[in-house]
Each structure stands twice: as C-alpha cells, then as structure tokens.
Design a protein around this motif. Structure first.
Motif, PDB file in Angstrom:
ATOM      1  N   ILE A  20      44.793 -24.527  -6.205  1.00  0.00           N
ATOM      2  CA  ILE A  20      43.482 -25.200  -6.283  1.00  0.00           C
ATOM      3  C   ILE A  20      42.859 -24.994  -7.656  1.00  0.00           C
ATOM      4  CG2 ILE A  20      41.122 -25.166  -5.386  1.00  0.00           C
ATOM      5  CD1 ILE A  20      42.384 -24.553  -2.611  1.00  0.00           C
ATOM      6  N   GLU A  21      42.930 -23.762  -8.168  1.00  0.00           N
ATOM      7  CA  GLU A  21      42.374 -23.487  -9.496  1.00  0.00           C
ATOM      8  C   GLU A  21      43.083 -24.295 -10.577  1.00  0.00           C
ATOM      9  OE1 GLU A  21      42.717 -19.257  -9.783  1.00  0.00           O
ATOM     10  OE2 GLU A  21      40.781 -18.915  -8.789  1.00  0.00           O
ATOM     11  N   ALA A  22      44.401 -24.417 -10.471  1.00  0.00           N
ATOM     12  CA  ALA A  22      45.153 -25.214 -11.446  1.00  0.00           C
ATOM     13  C   ALA A  22      44.757 -26.682 -11.348  1.00  0.00           C
ATOM     14  CB  ALA A  22      46.654 -25.053 -11.219  1.00  0.00           C
ATOM     15  N   HIS A  23      44.581 -27.156 -10.125  1.00  0.00           N
ATOM     16  CA  HIS A  23      44.187 -28.555  -9.917  1.00  0.00           C
ATOM     17  C   HIS A  23      42.793 -28.808 -10.509  1.00  0.00           C
ATOM     18  CE1 HIS A  23      44.496 -32.425  -7.903  1.00  0.00           C
ATOM     19  NE2 HIS A  23      43.245 -32.264  -7.493  1.00  0.00           N
ATOM     20  N   ILE A  24      41.883 -27.894 -10.279  1.00  0.00           N
ATOM     21  CA  ILE A  24      40.519 -28.036 -10.821  1.00  0.00           C
ATOM     22  C   ILE A  24      40.554 -28.001 -12.347  1.00  0.00           C
ATOM     23  CG2 ILE A  24      38.284 -26.882 -11.020  1.00  0.00           C
ATOM     24  CD1 ILE A  24      38.604 -26.118  -8.040  1.00  0.00           C
ATOM     25  N   ALA A  25      41.351 -27.100 -12.911  1.00  0.00           N
ATOM     26  CA  ALA A  25      41.463 -27.023 -14.369  1.00  0.00           C
ATOM     27  C   ALA A  25      42.008 -28.337 -14.934  1.00  0.00           C
ATOM     28  CB  ALA A  25      42.355 -25.857 -14.772  1.00  0.00           C
ATOM     29  N   HIS A  26      42.989 -28.918 -14.252  1.00  0.00           N
ATOM     30  CA  HIS A  26      43.553 -30.201 -14.681  1.00  0.00           C
ATOM     31  C   HIS A  26      42.492 -31.297 -14.608  1.00  0.00           C
ATOM     32  CE1 HIS A  26      46.535 -33.295 -15.345  1.00  0.00           C
ATOM     33  NE2 HIS A  26      46.163 -33.899 -14.230  1.00  0.00           N
ATOM     34  N   GLN A  27      41.720 -31.314 -13.528  1.00  0.00           N
ATOM     35  CA  GLN A  27      40.665 -32.325 -13.406  1.00  0.00           C
ATOM     36  C   GLN A  27      39.590 -32.145 -14.465  1.00  0.00           C
ATOM     37  OE1 GLN A  27      39.357 -32.130  -9.302  1.00  0.00           O
ATOM     38  NE2 GLN A  27      40.779 -33.764  -8.733  1.00  0.00           N
ATOM     39  N   ASP A  28      39.234 -30.893 -14.761  1.00  0.00           N
ATOM     40  CA  ASP A  28      38.253 -30.638 -15.823  1.00  0.00           C
ATOM     41  C   ASP A  28      38.753 -31.180 -17.159  1.00  0.00           C
ATOM     42  OD1 ASP A  28      36.435 -29.413 -14.143  1.00  0.00           O
ATOM     43  OD2 ASP A  28      37.024 -27.361 -14.703  1.00  0.00           O
ATOM     44  N   GLN A  29      40.031 -30.972 -17.445  1.00  0.00           N
ATOM     45  CA  GLN A  29      40.619 -31.483 -18.688  1.00  0.00           C
ATOM     46  C   GLN A  29      40.578 -33.003 -18.715  1.00  0.00           C
ATOM     47  OE1 GLN A  29      41.533 -29.940 -21.437  1.00  0.00           O
ATOM     48  NE2 GLN A  29      42.172 -31.852 -22.405  1.00  0.00           N
ATOM     49  N   MET A  30      40.919 -33.630 -17.598  1.00  0.00           N
ATOM     50  CA  MET A  30      40.897 -35.094 -17.530  1.00  0.00           C
ATOM     51  C   MET A  30      39.477 -35.629 -17.705  1.00  0.00           C
ATOM     52  SD  MET A  30      43.661 -35.983 -14.524  1.00  0.00           S
ATOM     53  CE  MET A  30      43.172 -37.690 -14.538  1.00  0.00           C
ATOM     54  N   LEU A  31      38.492 -34.959 -17.100  1.00  0.00           N
ATOM     55  CA  LEU A  31      37.104 -35.385 -17.264  1.00  0.00           C
ATOM     56  C   LEU A  31      36.653 -35.267 -18.715  1.00  0.00           C
ATOM     57  CD1 LEU A  31      35.386 -33.915 -14.084  1.00  0.00           C
ATOM     58  CD2 LEU A  31      35.676 -36.325 -14.665  1.00  0.00           C
ATOM     59  N   GLN A  32      37.056 -34.217 -19.375  1.00  0.00           N
ATOM     60  CA  GLN A  32      36.721 -34.045 -20.792  1.00  0.00           C
ATOM     61  C   GLN A  32      37.334 -35.167 -21.632  1.00  0.00           C
ATOM     62  OE1 GLN A  32      34.605 -31.926 -22.167  1.00  0.00           O
ATOM     63  NE2 GLN A  32      34.975 -32.885 -24.144  1.00  0.00           N
ATOM     64  N   GLU A  33      38.605 -35.479 -21.356  1.00  0.00           N
ATOM     65  CA  GLU A  33      39.269 -36.557 -22.094  1.00  0.00           C
ATOM     66  C   GLU A  33      38.610 -37.899 -21.821  1.00  0.00           C
ATOM     67  OE1 GLU A  33      43.415 -36.336 -21.069  1.00  0.00           O
ATOM     68  OE2 GLU A  33      43.660 -34.356 -21.975  1.00  0.00           O
ATOM     69  N   LEU A  34      38.256 -38.161 -20.568  1.00  0.00           N
ATOM     70  CA  LEU A  34      37.580 -39.419 -20.236  1.00  0.00           C
ATOM     71  C   LEU A  34      36.216 -39.505 -20.916  1.00  0.00           C
ATOM     72  CD1 LEU A  34      38.416 -39.805 -16.443  1.00  0.00           C
ATOM     73  CD2 LEU A  34      39.149 -41.311 -18.299  1.00  0.00           C
ATOM     74  N   SER A  35      35.520 -38.402 -20.964  1.00  0.00           N
ATOM     75  CA  SER A  35      34.223 -38.371 -21.638  1.00  0.00           C
ATOM     76  C   SER A  35      34.375 -38.700 -23.118  1.00  0.00           C
ATOM     77  CB  SER A  35      33.588 -36.993 -21.460  1.00  0.00           C
ATOM     78  OG  SER A  35      32.348 -36.930 -22.115  1.00  0.00           O
ATOM     79  N   GLU A  36      35.405 -38.150 -23.751  1.00  0.00           N
ATOM     80  CA  GLU A  36      35.650 -38.436 -25.167  1.00  0.00           C
ATOM     81  C   GLU A  36      35.993 -39.907 -25.376  1.00  0.00           C
ATOM     82  OE1 GLU A  36      38.666 -35.688 -26.413  1.00  0.00           O
ATOM     83  OE2 GLU A  36      37.379 -33.942 -26.062  1.00  0.00           O
ATOM     84  N   VAL A  37      36.801 -40.470 -24.481  1.00  0.00           N
ATOM     85  CA  VAL A  37      37.156 -41.884 -24.584  1.00  0.00           C
ATOM     86  C   VAL A  37      35.906 -42.753 -24.426  1.00  0.00           C
ATOM     87  CG1 VAL A  37      38.379 -43.770 -23.422  1.00  0.00           C
ATOM     88  CG2 VAL A  37      39.557 -41.615 -23.868  1.00  0.00           C
ATOM     89  N   MET A  38      35.057 -42.401 -23.459  1.00  0.00           N
ATOM     90  CA  MET A  38      33.829 -43.181 -23.263  1.00  0.00           C
ATOM     91  C   MET A  38      32.920 -43.101 -24.483  1.00  0.00           C
ATOM     92  SD  MET A  38      32.861 -42.628 -19.259  1.00  0.00           S
ATOM     93  CE  MET A  38      31.332 -43.499 -19.493  1.00  0.00           C
ATOM     94  N   ASN A  39      32.809 -41.924 -25.080  1.00  0.00           N
ATOM     95  CA  ASN A  39      31.985 -41.791 -26.287  1.00  0.00           C
ATOM     96  C   ASN A  39      32.554 -42.620 -27.429  1.00  0.00           C
ATOM     97  OD1 ASN A  39      30.052 -40.097 -25.160  1.00  0.00           O
ATOM     98  ND2 ASN A  39      31.173 -38.245 -25.694  1.00  0.00           N
ATOM     99  N   ASP A  40      33.875 -42.610 -27.588  1.00  0.00           N
ATOM    100  CA  ASP A  40      34.504 -43.435 -28.620  1.00  0.00           C
ATOM    101  C   ASP A  40      34.245 -44.913 -28.365  1.00  0.00           C
ATOM    102  OD1 ASP A  40      35.465 -41.106 -29.744  1.00  0.00           O
ATOM    103  OD2 ASP A  40      37.532 -41.386 -29.017  1.00  0.00           O
TER     104      ASP A  40
END
Length: 77
Positions: A20-40
């Motif tokens: 579960i912790e690994a899954h949450i960490a992966h989702q956090d990373q994906m959210l960060q990447e999506l946020s960067e894409v949206m800002n771009d």
C-alpha cells in the motif's frame, strides 16, 4: 493462535502495508508529474492566448485604417 500463525499474520500485514505504501508513493509521483504537465500546459495556453490577442489587435488596427470593403461586385461583372 500459535507463535508461527501470529508471525504469518504479522508478515502478511507487513507485506500488505508495504504494498500500500509503495502504491501511494507511486500515485504521489504521478500526481506531481501531472501537476507539472498542467502547469506547463497552462503556461503554453497563456502564451498562445497572448499571441492570439496580438493578432486580433493587429487585425483590428488594419481594419480601422482602411475603408470598409464594398459588398457589391465590381462594375465589369
């Protein structure tokens, strides 16, 4: 429960929590990447919008300089 059964349950819970912790960490990373894409994309959209407004201003300036085009065909038609 025996000590062996308790150890198995504890190991199972630990593995599930790790998963579960690994899954949450992966989702956090994906959210960060999506946020960067949206800002771009927001920055790119703002640049395109500004460029469009420049073109519209130029078109309006050109239209304001000259007489309105005639809507009837030239006499030789």
């Amino acid at each position: 429960m025996t000590d062996h059964a308790t150890d198995d349950v504890s190991d199972d819970v630990t593995e599930r929590l790790d998963s579960i912790e690994a899954h949450i960490a992966h989702q956090d990373q994906m959210l960060q990447e999506l946020s960067e894409v949206m800002n771009d994309q927001r920055a790119e959209f703002d640049a395109i919008k500004a460029r469009l407004n420049q073109f519209l201003d130029r078109i309006h300036a050109v239209e304001a300089q000259g007489p309105a085009p005639e809507s009837r065909p030239p006499p030789h038609w």
